[in-house]
Motif scaffolding. Structure first.
Motif, PDB file in Angstrom:
ATOM      1  N   GLY A 125       0.807  -1.219   0.000  1.00  0.00           N
ATOM      2  CA  GLY A 125       0.000   0.000   0.000  1.00  0.00           C
ATOM      3  C   GLY A 125       0.836   1.264   0.000  1.00  0.00           C
ATOM      4  O   GLY A 125       0.450   2.267   0.614  1.00  0.00           O
ATOM      5  N   THR A 126       1.967   1.258  -0.704  1.00  0.00           N
ATOM      6  CA  THR A 126       2.909   2.370  -0.658  1.00  0.00           C
ATOM      7  C   THR A 126       3.250   2.859  -2.061  1.00  0.00           C
ATOM      8  O   THR A 126       2.911   2.230  -3.068  1.00  0.00           O
ATOM      9  CB  THR A 126       4.217   1.932   0.030  1.00  0.00           C
ATOM     10  OG1 THR A 126       4.808   0.880  -0.754  1.00  0.00           O
ATOM     11  CG2 THR A 126       3.962   1.444   1.440  1.00  0.00           C
ATOM     12  N   LEU A 127       3.996   3.977  -2.106  1.00  0.00           N
ATOM     13  CA  LEU A 127       4.501   4.471  -3.376  1.00  0.00           C
ATOM     14  C   LEU A 127       5.464   3.471  -4.005  1.00  0.00           C
ATOM     15  O   LEU A 127       5.480   3.290  -5.231  1.00  0.00           O
ATOM     16  CB  LEU A 127       5.189   5.825  -3.178  1.00  0.00           C
ATOM     17  CG  LEU A 127       4.260   6.992  -2.858  1.00  0.00           C
ATOM     18  CD1 LEU A 127       5.054   8.181  -2.311  1.00  0.00           C
ATOM     19  CD2 LEU A 127       3.465   7.421  -4.096  1.00  0.00           C
ATOM     20  N   GLN A 128       6.273   2.810  -3.191  1.00  0.00           N
ATOM     21  CA  GLN A 128       7.155   1.777  -3.727  1.00  0.00           C
ATOM     22  C   GLN A 128       6.350   0.632  -4.329  1.00  0.00           C
ATOM     23  O   GLN A 128       6.758   0.031  -5.333  1.00  0.00           O
ATOM     24  CB  GLN A 128       8.088   1.245  -2.628  1.00  0.00           C
ATOM     25  CG  GLN A 128       9.217   2.184  -2.258  1.00  0.00           C
ATOM     26  CD  GLN A 128      10.227   2.375  -3.388  1.00  0.00           C
ATOM     27  OE1 GLN A 128      10.380   1.521  -4.255  1.00  0.00           O
ATOM     28  NE2 GLN A 128      10.917   3.516  -3.385  1.00  0.00           N
ATOM     29  N   SER A 151       2.432  11.414   3.180  1.00  0.00           N
ATOM     30  CA  SER A 151       2.091  10.616   4.355  1.00  0.00           C
ATOM     31  C   SER A 151       3.100   9.486   4.532  1.00  0.00           C
ATOM     32  O   SER A 151       3.469   8.807   3.569  1.00  0.00           O
ATOM     33  CB  SER A 151       0.690  10.016   4.189  1.00  0.00           C
ATOM     34  OG  SER A 151       0.427   9.059   5.195  1.00  0.00           O
ATOM     35  N   THR A 152       3.525   9.285   5.767  1.00  0.00           N
ATOM     36  CA  THR A 152       4.458   8.190   6.039  1.00  0.00           C
ATOM     37  C   THR A 152       3.830   6.840   5.727  1.00  0.00           C
ATOM     38  O   THR A 152       4.552   5.849   5.535  1.00  0.00           O
ATOM     39  CB  THR A 152       4.911   8.221   7.510  1.00  0.00           C
ATOM     40  OG1 THR A 152       3.753   8.194   8.371  1.00  0.00           O
ATOM     41  CG2 THR A 152       5.726   9.462   7.809  1.00  0.00           C
ATOM     42  N   GLU A 153       2.509   6.765   5.681  1.00  0.00           N
ATOM     43  CA  GLU A 153       1.844   5.529   5.272  1.00  0.00           C
ATOM     44  C   GLU A 153       2.291   5.106   3.875  1.00  0.00           C
ATOM     45  O   GLU A 153       2.415   3.912   3.585  1.00  0.00           O
ATOM     46  CB  GLU A 153       0.324   5.706   5.287  1.00  0.00           C
ATOM     47  CG  GLU A 153      -0.447   4.494   4.767  1.00  0.00           C
ATOM     48  CD  GLU A 153      -1.940   4.721   4.658  1.00  0.00           C
ATOM     49  OE1 GLU A 153      -2.620   3.855   4.069  1.00  0.00           O
ATOM     50  OE2 GLU A 153      -2.438   5.760   5.144  1.00  0.00           O
ATOM     51  N   TYR A 154       2.525   6.092   3.015  1.00  0.00           N
ATOM     52  CA  TYR A 154       2.844   5.798   1.622  1.00  0.00           C
ATOM     53  C   TYR A 154       4.339   5.864   1.316  1.00  0.00           C
ATOM     54  O   TYR A 154       4.784   5.269   0.340  1.00  0.00           O
ATOM     55  CB  TYR A 154       2.107   6.773   0.702  1.00  0.00           C
ATOM     56  CG  TYR A 154       0.613   6.812   0.933  1.00  0.00           C
ATOM     57  CD1 TYR A 154      -0.142   5.643   0.929  1.00  0.00           C
ATOM     58  CD2 TYR A 154      -0.036   8.022   1.178  1.00  0.00           C
ATOM     59  CE1 TYR A 154      -1.499   5.670   1.163  1.00  0.00           C
ATOM     60  CE2 TYR A 154      -1.401   8.058   1.396  1.00  0.00           C
ATOM     61  CZ  TYR A 154      -2.136   6.889   1.396  1.00  0.00           C
ATOM     62  OH  TYR A 154      -3.483   6.924   1.624  1.00  0.00           O
ATOM     63  N   PHE A 204     -11.192   2.511  -0.283  1.00  0.00           N
ATOM     64  CA  PHE A 204      -9.993   3.353  -0.270  1.00  0.00           C
ATOM     65  C   PHE A 204      -9.794   4.012   1.090  1.00  0.00           C
ATOM     66  O   PHE A 204      -8.838   4.748   1.275  1.00  0.00           O
ATOM     67  CB  PHE A 204     -10.012   4.394  -1.399  1.00  0.00           C
ATOM     68  CG  PHE A 204     -11.180   5.352  -1.401  1.00  0.00           C
ATOM     69  CD1 PHE A 204     -11.087   6.580  -0.774  1.00  0.00           C
ATOM     70  CD2 PHE A 204     -12.351   5.030  -2.063  1.00  0.00           C
ATOM     71  CE1 PHE A 204     -12.145   7.466  -0.787  1.00  0.00           C
ATOM     72  CE2 PHE A 204     -13.418   5.913  -2.089  1.00  0.00           C
ATOM     73  CZ  PHE A 204     -13.319   7.132  -1.451  1.00  0.00           C
ATOM     74  N   PHE A 205     -10.682   3.735   2.062  1.00  0.00           N
ATOM     75  CA  PHE A 205     -10.446   4.149   3.437  1.00  0.00           C
ATOM     76  C   PHE A 205      -9.582   3.125   4.171  1.00  0.00           C
ATOM     77  O   PHE A 205      -9.170   3.358   5.301  1.00  0.00           O
ATOM     78  CB  PHE A 205     -11.762   4.309   4.195  1.00  0.00           C
ATOM     79  CG  PHE A 205     -12.591   5.506   3.778  1.00  0.00           C
ATOM     80  CD1 PHE A 205     -12.199   6.336   2.737  1.00  0.00           C
ATOM     81  CD2 PHE A 205     -13.768   5.790   4.430  1.00  0.00           C
ATOM     82  CE1 PHE A 205     -12.969   7.431   2.359  1.00  0.00           C
ATOM     83  CE2 PHE A 205     -14.542   6.888   4.068  1.00  0.00           C
ATOM     84  CZ  PHE A 205     -14.149   7.705   3.029  1.00  0.00           C
ATOM     85  N   SER A 206      -9.334   1.987   3.537  1.00  0.00           N
ATOM     86  CA  SER A 206      -8.532   0.923   4.143  1.00  0.00           C
ATOM     87  C   SER A 206      -7.825   0.158   3.036  1.00  0.00           C
ATOM     88  O   SER A 206      -8.168   0.292   1.857  1.00  0.00           O
ATOM     89  CB  SER A 206      -9.422  -0.026   4.956  1.00  0.00           C
ATOM     90  OG  SER A 206     -10.402  -0.620   4.109  1.00  0.00           O
ATOM     91  N   ASN A 207      -6.845  -0.655   3.411  1.00  0.00           N
ATOM     92  CA  ASN A 207      -6.115  -1.445   2.433  1.00  0.00           C
ATOM     93  C   ASN A 207      -6.951  -2.637   1.979  1.00  0.00           C
ATOM     94  O   ASN A 207      -7.791  -3.146   2.725  1.00  0.00           O
ATOM     95  CB  ASN A 207      -4.792  -1.926   3.018  1.00  0.00           C
ATOM     96  CG  ASN A 207      -3.790  -0.805   3.175  1.00  0.00           C
ATOM     97  OD1 ASN A 207      -4.103   0.240   3.730  1.00  0.00           O
ATOM     98  ND2 ASN A 207      -2.582  -1.018   2.709  1.00  0.00           N
ATOM     99  N   SER A 208      -6.715  -3.077   0.755  1.00  0.00           N
ATOM    100  CA  SER A 208      -7.389  -4.265   0.236  1.00  0.00           C
ATOM    101  C   SER A 208      -6.450  -4.970  -0.722  1.00  0.00           C
ATOM    102  O   SER A 208      -5.482  -4.386  -1.205  1.00  0.00           O
ATOM    103  CB  SER A 208      -8.699  -3.888  -0.464  1.00  0.00           C
ATOM    104  OG  SER A 208      -8.454  -3.025  -1.549  1.00  0.00           O
ATOM    105  N   ASN A 209      -6.751  -6.226  -0.979  1.00  0.00           N
ATOM    106  CA  ASN A 209      -5.880  -7.031  -1.833  1.00  0.00           C
ATOM    107  C   ASN A 209      -6.526  -7.271  -3.187  1.00  0.00           C
ATOM    108  O   ASN A 209      -7.743  -7.423  -3.298  1.00  0.00           O
ATOM    109  CB  ASN A 209      -5.581  -8.381  -1.166  1.00  0.00           C
ATOM    110  CG  ASN A 209      -4.736  -8.236   0.083  1.00  0.00           C
ATOM    111  OD1 ASN A 209      -3.806  -7.442   0.119  1.00  0.00           O
ATOM    112  ND2 ASN A 209      -5.059  -9.012   1.110  1.00  0.00           N
ATOM    113  N   ILE A 210      -5.686  -7.319  -4.212  1.00  0.00           N
ATOM    114  CA  ILE A 210      -6.130  -7.644  -5.567  1.00  0.00           C
ATOM    115  C   ILE A 210      -5.320  -8.834  -6.053  1.00  0.00           C
ATOM    116  O   ILE A 210      -4.097  -8.871  -5.886  1.00  0.00           O
ATOM    117  CB  ILE A 210      -5.950  -6.445  -6.513  1.00  0.00           C
ATOM    118  CG1 ILE A 210      -6.935  -5.331  -6.129  1.00  0.00           C
ATOM    119  CG2 ILE A 210      -6.148  -6.850  -7.974  1.00  0.00           C
ATOM    120  CD1 ILE A 210      -6.745  -4.050  -6.895  1.00  0.00           C
TER     121      ILE A 210
END
Length: 452
Positions: free
Chosen positions: A61-64, A108-111, A344-350
């Motif tokens: 869930g990050t820019l990386q 955001s440090t989240e990303y 998009f308020f939380s992480n999800s998997n694809i």
């Protein structure tokens, strides 16, 4: 005299000082250009946009995580990446929405970090893709520093209390007061910051209809005033004055609603009417984005797999949107047939390995679209043959493309006028086909044909 002359020259050049340390020229103030601006930001008639939900695009869930998918996005046949908001988010009254911004100039440090964003734009540019950021101008989080530092920058009710954006239930954000020139300038400075310091190529502007025309006009003028840059601007809105403000693109909401209604049983003739309505008096070089989903629709409504009745229906609906005459938009996971909603308020998997045939079809469709002037720029002629059939011919110069799409989950048979019969090249198989007067298409079947 000569000695005094040379000593004076050294002092002026900062090469000599009377103390222990050399004289260092002052650092330039304000944001500085990082990297080399992309020289080939797509025009409206060249763009295919991919919206990235950072919390779903990768397990991290990050820019990386986005960087690791750049080749996938490129291979999909898209050339503009729209990143959903990357900024530090508020926590007061929070629902963890990325559209609740606490700091307009901080990743955001989240990303990740600014360096991660720079790496993303560097690699995207190397692949020939532009990067645009999501901009949230209308409101901030309740714990944005402006709340205490500049309370006059916010809208208030008759009791002097801060308010949420009028007409909404967005209780996690506070409405900004665009009568405040200083606030407007601070936002524009922040937009210029990302354009320079992260070398991004434009913005998708959230809830643009809720923000005054003259703010957008000032902001876009300031961005386009940065030397040696092309800027792509997308407004989430339908106001016609967005084009006069400088936006290149607005949303094709009417066409999207019409598309869903057609899949529910209404006539395909309504698609042509919707397209003509959205493009009536369209300024030159401007356009509408066309889509079968985006982050709001996939979060709150349903995925294309549900809305359009499975894989074949979702692909057929996408072909309508891609070749209708607007700018195609795809959203994270759509290309592999993501089922269920994508929050998009939380992480999800694809599951990126799902439906490889669907992914291959999207790649082929977008590749043909990008490579073919007639597909992107051609004038659209609609043939009202059946309420169950899309029959469009696109013409550009001496080139023609015939597009046939069955919008029903059963076989349809129809007759074509003699002017449309003859020899064509199938745009996907590259095989020559003879199109007769009478023909049939299977459930959600389609043909994209180049006239030989």
């Amino acid at each position: 005299m000569k000695l005094l002359y040379f000593l004076s020259a050294f002092l002026l050049l900062g090469l000599f000082s009377c103390g222990d340390d050399p004289i260092v020229p002052p650092a330039p103030s304000g944001p500085q250009q990082y990297g080399v601006p992309l020289a080939s930001v797509p025009n409206v008639d060249q763009a295919v946009i991919y919206e990235v939900n950072l919390r779903a695009q990768s397990a991290a869930g990050t820019l990386q995580g986005v960087i690791s998918k750049l080749q996938h996005i490129k291979d999909l046949g898209t050339n503009v990446i729209w990143l959903m908001p990357i900024y530090e988010q508020g926590v007061t009254n929070s629902v963890n929405s990325p559209y609740c911004v606490k700091d307009y100039t901080k990743v955001s440090t989240e990303y990740g970090t600014l360096d991660d964003l720079r790496e993303l734009t560097n690699q995207a540019h190397a692949l020939g893709m532009a990067v645009i950021l999501d901009w949230v101008a209308n409101h901030t989080s309740w714990d944005h520093p402006w709340i205490t530092e500049h309370p006059e920058w916010y809208s208030k009710n008759s009791a002097g209390q801060f308010i949420v954006p009028p007409g909404t239930n967005w209780n996690d954000v506070a409405d900004l007061n665009f009568d405040q020139v200083a606030m407007r300038n601070a936002q524009i400075d922040a937009m210029k910051y990302w354009t320079l310091e992260a070398n991004i190529d434009g913005f998708r502007c959230d809830y643009a209809d809720g923000v005054p025309f003259d703010f957008w006009q000032d902001a876009i003028s300031a961005l386009r005033g940065i030397p040696n840059r092309d800027i792509l601007m997308l407004a989430e809105g339908v106001r016609t004055d967005h084009y006069q403000a400088g936006f290149d693109l607005t949303y094709g909401w009417n066409f999207y609603s019409t598309l869903k209604n057609v899949w529910s049983g209404t006539s395909t003739n309504n698609l042509t009417s919707s397209h003509q309505t959205e493009y009536f008096n369209m300024p030159s070089g401007k356009g509408k984005i066309r889509f079968t989903t985006n982050h709001d629709e996939s979060a709150w409504d349903a995925s294309p797999m549900s809305l359009f009745n499975g894989k074949n229906g979702a692909l057929a609906a996408s072909i309508v949107s891609i070749f209708s005459g607007g700018v195609p938009l795809l959203y994270t996971g759509q290309e592999v047939g993501k089922t269920g909603t994508t929050p998009f308020f939380s992480n999800s998997n694809i599951n990126w390995a799902a439906n490889p045939d669907m992914l291959a079809t999207y790649q082929a469709l977008n590749a043909f679209y990008l490579a073919n002037d007639c597909a992107r720029k051609g004038s659209l002629s609609a043939y009202q043959i059946s309420s169950n059939l899309v029959c469009w011919k696109k013409t550009y110069g001496s080139k023609d493309i015939l597009i046939l799409i069955n919008v029903r989950n059963y076989v349809i048979t129809f007759n074509l006028p003699p002017s449309l019969t003859g020899f064509y090249e199938n745009a996907l198989s590259l095989q020559t086909e003879t199109i007769p007067n009478q023909m049939a298409l299977g459930p959600y079947g389609y043909k994209i044909l180049k006239m030989n």
